[in-house]
Design an enzyme around this catalytic site. Structure first.
Site, PDB file in Angstrom:
ATOM      1  N   CYS A  10       0.871  -1.174   0.000  1.00 37.10           N
ATOM      2  CA  CYS A  10       0.000   0.000   0.000  1.00 37.10           C
ATOM      3  C   CYS A  10       0.913   1.231   0.000  1.00 37.10           C
ATOM      4  O   CYS A  10       2.099   1.124  -0.294  1.00 37.10           O
ATOM      5  CB  CYS A  10      -0.969  -0.009   1.177  1.00 37.10           C
ATOM      6  SG  CYS A  10      -0.230   0.210   2.810  1.00 37.10           S
ATOM      7  N   ASN A  13       2.495   1.550   4.295  1.00 40.47           N
ATOM      8  CA  ASN A  13       2.772   0.284   4.975  1.00 40.47           C
ATOM      9  C   ASN A  13       2.476   0.346   6.474  1.00 40.47           C
ATOM     10  O   ASN A  13       3.176  -0.253   7.269  1.00 40.47           O
ATOM     11  CB  ASN A  13       4.221  -0.164   4.704  1.00 40.47           C
ATOM     12  CG  ASN A  13       4.516  -1.597   5.107  1.00 40.47           C
ATOM     13  OD1 ASN A  13       5.599  -1.883   5.584  1.00 40.47           O
ATOM     14  ND2 ASN A  13       3.574  -2.505   4.928  1.00 40.47           N
ATOM     15  N   CYS A  15      -1.240   0.581   7.371  1.00 37.56           N
ATOM     16  CA  CYS A  15      -2.653   0.203   7.520  1.00 37.56           C
ATOM     17  C   CYS A  15      -2.991  -1.045   6.707  1.00 37.56           C
ATOM     18  O   CYS A  15      -3.089  -2.141   7.237  1.00 37.56           O
ATOM     19  CB  CYS A  15      -3.572   1.345   7.090  1.00 37.56           C
ATOM     20  SG  CYS A  15      -3.518   2.817   8.125  1.00 37.56           S
ATOM     21  N   ARG A  16      -3.165  -0.852   5.403  1.00 35.75           N
ATOM     22  CA  ARG A  16      -3.691  -1.926   4.562  1.00 35.75           C
ATOM     23  C   ARG A  16      -2.717  -3.080   4.339  1.00 35.75           C
ATOM     24  O   ARG A  16      -3.091  -4.240   4.518  1.00 35.75           O
ATOM     25  CB  ARG A  16      -4.144  -1.357   3.213  1.00 35.75           C
ATOM     26  CG  ARG A  16      -5.279  -0.379   3.365  1.00 35.75           C
ATOM     27  CD  ARG A  16      -5.587   0.321   2.072  1.00 35.75           C
ATOM     28  NE  ARG A  16      -4.516   1.260   1.741  1.00 35.75           N
ATOM     29  CZ  ARG A  16      -4.422   1.925   0.597  1.00 35.75           C
ATOM     30  NH1 ARG A  16      -5.332   1.725  -0.345  1.00 35.75           N
ATOM     31  NH2 ARG A  16      -3.431   2.771   0.385  1.00 35.75           N
ATOM     32  N   ASP A 127      -8.263   3.124   1.680  1.00 36.30           N
ATOM     33  CA  ASP A 127      -7.347   3.537   2.748  1.00 36.30           C
ATOM     34  C   ASP A 127      -8.173   3.999   3.944  1.00 36.30           C
ATOM     35  O   ASP A 127      -8.908   4.968   3.853  1.00 36.30           O
ATOM     36  CB  ASP A 127      -6.453   4.664   2.250  1.00 36.30           C
ATOM     37  CG  ASP A 127      -5.331   4.993   3.210  1.00 36.30           C
ATOM     38  OD1 ASP A 127      -5.375   4.557   4.385  1.00 36.30           O
ATOM     39  OD2 ASP A 127      -4.401   5.703   2.789  1.00 36.30           O
TER      40      ASP A 127
END
Length: 162
Positions: A10, A13, A15-16, A127
């Site tokens: 993402c 690096n 969260c997702r 996001d």
């Protein structure tokens, strides 16, 4: 047996992609497939290098029995295109960024992660960074579905056997 190397990507690096890494690791552990994989995550930007995942992502994952606190953000490096067999990206913007920097001969490795969950009728993992806790729950739901679809695709293609 050679391990299947998977990189989730993402933007930052935190969260997702670390959520996808944690979910996928839990998913393959439950199916006794951990031995067949090497899994990591990274971001296209260096905003949070060395940071643990967002506390909201950690909390949402922990509520589902998945621990993310040990993960540390890093930026995608040039070697990643060579090392990893599958580079699974959370959205179109980061897909484009990776495609531009990817050496010839490796672009086929880059795919949107949600391509493995076509029943969701959604191509991007949104996001959740600027939203509420629901966004982190939604990310978990999406990456769980895509993880299942990815494993099924590998099995169909004969790249993975139990």
């Amino acid at each position: 047996m050679r391990k299947i190397k998977v990189l989730f990507v993402c933007m930052g690096n935190i969260c997702r992609s670390p959520t996808a890494e944690g979910v996928f690791n839990a998913f393959i552990a439950r199916r006794n497939l951990s031995h067949a994989f090497e899994v990591d995550s990274a971001g296209t930007h260096a905003y949070h290098v060395g940071d643990a995942p967002d506390l909201r992502a950690q909390k949402a994952a922990r509520e589902r029995g998945i621990e993310l606190g040990h993960l540390k953000a890093r930026k995608v490096g040039a070697k990643d295109f060579e090392i990893f067999d599958h580079i699974l990206v959370m959205d179109e913007e980061n897909h484009a960024i990776l495609s531009e920097s990817c050496p010839d001969g490796h672009r086929h490795k880059i795919r949107l992660f949600l391509e493995y969950a076509p029943h969701l009728r959604q191509t991007e993992v949104p996001d959740p960074y600027y939203g509420g806790s629901y966004g982190f729950e939604r990310v978990l739901d999406l990456v769980e579905a895509a993880s299942e679809g990815f494993i099924e695709a590998l099995q169909r293609e004969g790249m993975l056997t139990n």
